[in-house]
Design a protein around this motif. Structure first.
Motif, PDB file in Angstrom:
ATOM      1  N   TYR A  13     -31.757  81.471 -39.546  1.00 42.96           N
ATOM      2  CA  TYR A  13     -31.515  79.771 -39.979  1.00 42.96           C
ATOM      3  C   TYR A  13     -32.604  79.414 -40.791  1.00 42.96           C
ATOM      4  O   TYR A  13     -32.046  78.905 -42.207  1.00 42.96           O
ATOM      5  N   ILE A  14     -34.082  80.298 -41.471  1.00 47.72           N
ATOM      6  CA  ILE A  14     -34.523  80.327 -42.333  1.00 47.72           C
ATOM      7  C   ILE A  14     -33.795  81.322 -43.167  1.00 47.72           C
ATOM      8  O   ILE A  14     -33.777  79.730 -44.697  1.00 47.72           O
ATOM      9  N   ALA A  15     -33.051  81.693 -43.547  1.00 40.84           N
ATOM     10  CA  ALA A  15     -32.560  82.569 -44.697  1.00 40.84           C
ATOM     11  C   ALA A  15     -31.219  81.229 -44.990  1.00 40.84           C
ATOM     12  O   ALA A  15     -31.041  81.093 -46.290  1.00 40.84           O
ATOM     13  N   GLU A  16     -30.397  81.028 -44.031  1.00 34.57           N
ATOM     14  CA  GLU A  16     -29.827  80.513 -44.501  1.00 34.57           C
ATOM     15  C   GLU A  16     -29.757  78.508 -44.878  1.00 34.57           C
ATOM     16  O   GLU A  16     -29.299  78.630 -45.850  1.00 34.57           O
ATOM     17  N   VAL A  17     -30.722  78.054 -44.810  1.00 33.05           N
ATOM     18  CA  VAL A  17     -30.798  76.700 -45.116  1.00 33.05           C
ATOM     19  C   VAL A  17     -32.654  77.145 -46.390  1.00 33.05           C
ATOM     20  O   VAL A  17     -31.655  75.988 -47.315  1.00 33.05           O
ATOM     21  N   PHE A  18     -32.808  78.060 -46.512  1.00 31.80           N
ATOM     22  CA  PHE A  18     -34.137  77.233 -47.228  1.00 31.80           C
ATOM     23  C   PHE A  18     -33.320  78.394 -48.305  1.00 31.80           C
ATOM     24  O   PHE A  18     -34.078  78.890 -49.913  1.00 31.80           O
ATOM     25  N   ALA A  19     -33.389  80.562 -48.297  1.00 35.43           N
ATOM     26  CA  ALA A  19     -32.623  80.969 -49.017  1.00 35.43           C
ATOM     27  C   ALA A  19     -31.682  81.478 -49.478  1.00 35.43           C
ATOM     28  O   ALA A  19     -30.843  83.148 -49.268  1.00 35.43           O
ATOM     29  N   ILE A  41     -35.124  93.687 -49.287  1.00 39.83           N
ATOM     30  CA  ILE A  41     -36.274  92.671 -48.919  1.00 39.83           C
ATOM     31  C   ILE A  41     -34.598  91.847 -48.752  1.00 39.83           C
ATOM     32  O   ILE A  41     -33.471  92.167 -49.074  1.00 39.83           O
ATOM     33  N   GLY A  42     -34.739  91.064 -47.967  1.00 35.84           N
ATOM     34  CA  GLY A  42     -33.847  90.289 -47.734  1.00 35.84           C
ATOM     35  C   GLY A  42     -34.261  88.907 -48.108  1.00 35.84           C
ATOM     36  O   GLY A  42     -34.816  88.587 -48.730  1.00 35.84           O
ATOM     37  N   ALA A  43     -32.914  87.985 -48.125  1.00 34.26           N
ATOM     38  CA  ALA A  43     -32.708  86.891 -48.943  1.00 34.26           C
ATOM     39  C   ALA A  43     -34.103  85.656 -48.713  1.00 34.26           C
ATOM     40  O   ALA A  43     -34.593  84.662 -49.327  1.00 34.26           O
ATOM     41  N   ALA A  44     -35.011  85.276 -47.225  1.00 36.99           N
ATOM     42  CA  ALA A  44     -36.271  84.641 -46.949  1.00 36.99           C
ATOM     43  C   ALA A  44     -37.329  85.561 -47.861  1.00 36.99           C
ATOM     44  O   ALA A  44     -38.189  84.097 -48.468  1.00 36.99           O
ATOM     45  N   GLU A  45     -37.303  86.296 -47.884  1.00 33.60           N
ATOM     46  CA  GLU A  45     -38.198  87.482 -48.159  1.00 33.60           C
ATOM     47  C   GLU A  45     -38.270  86.776 -50.343  1.00 33.60           C
ATOM     48  O   GLU A  45     -39.505  87.189 -51.108  1.00 33.60           O
ATOM     49  N   GLY A  46     -37.121  87.249 -50.846  1.00 37.02           N
ATOM     50  CA  GLY A  46     -36.889  86.651 -51.929  1.00 37.02           C
ATOM     51  C   GLY A  46     -37.329  85.702 -52.230  1.00 37.02           C
ATOM     52  O   GLY A  46     -37.947  85.463 -52.976  1.00 37.02           O
ATOM     53  N   LYS A  47     -37.247  84.371 -51.360  1.00 35.25           N
ATOM     54  CA  LYS A  47     -37.166  83.066 -51.418  1.00 35.25           C
ATOM     55  C   LYS A  47     -38.628  83.133 -51.976  1.00 35.25           C
ATOM     56  O   LYS A  47     -39.238  82.431 -52.439  1.00 35.25           O
ATOM     57  N   LEU A  48     -39.684  83.662 -51.289  1.00 32.50           N
ATOM     58  CA  LEU A  48     -41.003  83.597 -51.179  1.00 32.50           C
ATOM     59  C   LEU A  48     -41.153  84.246 -51.991  1.00 32.50           C
ATOM     60  O   LEU A  48     -42.142  83.703 -52.695  1.00 32.50           O
ATOM     61  N   LEU A  49     -40.869  85.346 -52.678  1.00 31.65           N
ATOM     62  CA  LEU A  49     -41.183  85.808 -54.294  1.00 31.65           C
ATOM     63  C   LEU A  49     -41.256  84.931 -54.760  1.00 31.65           C
ATOM     64  O   LEU A  49     -41.201  84.857 -55.861  1.00 31.65           O
ATOM     65  N   GLU A  50     -39.489  83.931 -55.396  1.00 22.11           N
ATOM     66  CA  GLU A  50     -39.572  82.881 -55.425  1.00 22.11           C
ATOM     67  C   GLU A  50     -40.852  82.424 -56.179  1.00 22.11           C
ATOM     68  O   GLU A  50     -41.072  81.626 -56.911  1.00 22.11           O
ATOM     69  N   LEU A  51     -40.916  81.459 -54.760  1.00 19.37           N
ATOM     70  CA  LEU A  51     -41.920  80.375 -54.596  1.00 19.37           C
ATOM     71  C   LEU A  51     -43.183  80.615 -54.939  1.00 19.37           C
ATOM     72  O   LEU A  51     -44.253  79.790 -56.130  1.00 19.37           O
ATOM     73  N   LEU A  52     -43.384  82.008 -54.772  1.00 14.77           N
ATOM     74  CA  LEU A  52     -44.714  82.193 -55.246  1.00 14.77           C
ATOM     75  C   LEU A  52     -44.960  82.564 -56.921  1.00 14.77           C
ATOM     76  O   LEU A  52     -45.776  82.242 -57.474  1.00 14.77           O
TER      77      LEU A  52
END
Length: 218
Positions: A13-19, A41-52
């Motif tokens: 759900y996190i990956a689908e909604v946020f990433a 990495i997966g999409a959620a971790e990718g979005k985390l890297l983007e945010l950082l």
């Protein structure tokens, strides 16, 4: 970690909604699956890297371990127009495929692929520092060597980020996983201890499926 489809429902759900992935990221993912082990990495971790990257304002990043360029794209897109991400990969075929994908999707201007073993390439990059962020996702047995270099070449307030820092559960499990050496477990335990040291870092190990350690140099 990979694949997102194998994640528990909450993490999917996190990956689908946020990433959500765009066509470039999906194409890179398909290329990795077609030619290599899908260990990125997966999409959620990718979005985390983007945010950082966005939160820190990073303009100069070193990535250790390119694979197919998936994580590099997440980070590079978050950088300012004059930013540069240098990604290091020892496998020539991976470097070639990554460069082709970056050029196809117009992403090569902010990402430079350096071919070679990280322990040989990193010292040559020192003259281009200090860097704002170092992301590690390569040989886990060499994480302390990567950290030694990062500590010498990252600015104060910069980020050191590393994936797979649970080491498949080895850092907290009583029994060593079959495919993990005791020496590598000790390396990762020391790696995490160093980045948890409040005298030098503000750090945390984020409980992603594989564990991602994030630390700001004080």
């Amino acid at each position: 970690m990979r694949r997102d489809e194998s994640l528990p429902p909450a993490l999917r759900y996190i990956a689908e909604v946020f990433a959500p992935e765009d066509e470039a990221l999906r194409a890179i993912d398909r290329s990795i699956h077609a030619h290599d082990q899908p260990i990125h990495i997966g999409a959620a971790e990718g979005k985390l890297l983007e945010l950082l990257v966005r939160l820190s304002g990073a303009r100069k990043i070193v990535e250790i371990g390119t694979l197919g360029g998936y994580s590099a794209v997440w980070m590079a897109r978050a950088m300012p127009e004059d930013g540069l991400l240098i990604t290091v990969e020892k496998d020539a075929a991976r470097c070639k495929r990554t460069q082709e994908m970056l050029e196809k999707y117009g992403l090569s201007r902010r990402i430079r692929v350096e071919e070679g073993d990280a322990l040989s390439v990193l010292p040559k990059l020192s003259s281009e520092g200090a860097f704002d962020m170092v992301f590690m996702d390569a040989d886990k047995s060499q994480y302390l060597d990567y950290l030694d270099w990062a500590e010498r070449n990252i600015r104060r307030g910069g980020l050191i980020v590393a994936d797979n820092t649970f080491l498949f559960g080895a850092v907290y499990a009583k029994e060593l996983p079959d495919h993990v050496r005791e020496s590598t477990r000790q390396t990762m335990l020391e790696f995490n201890r160093r980045l948890a040291n409040p005298a030098h870092y503000c750090g945390i190990l984020i409980p992603t499926p594989e564990g991602m350690t994030v630390a700001m140099r004080l």
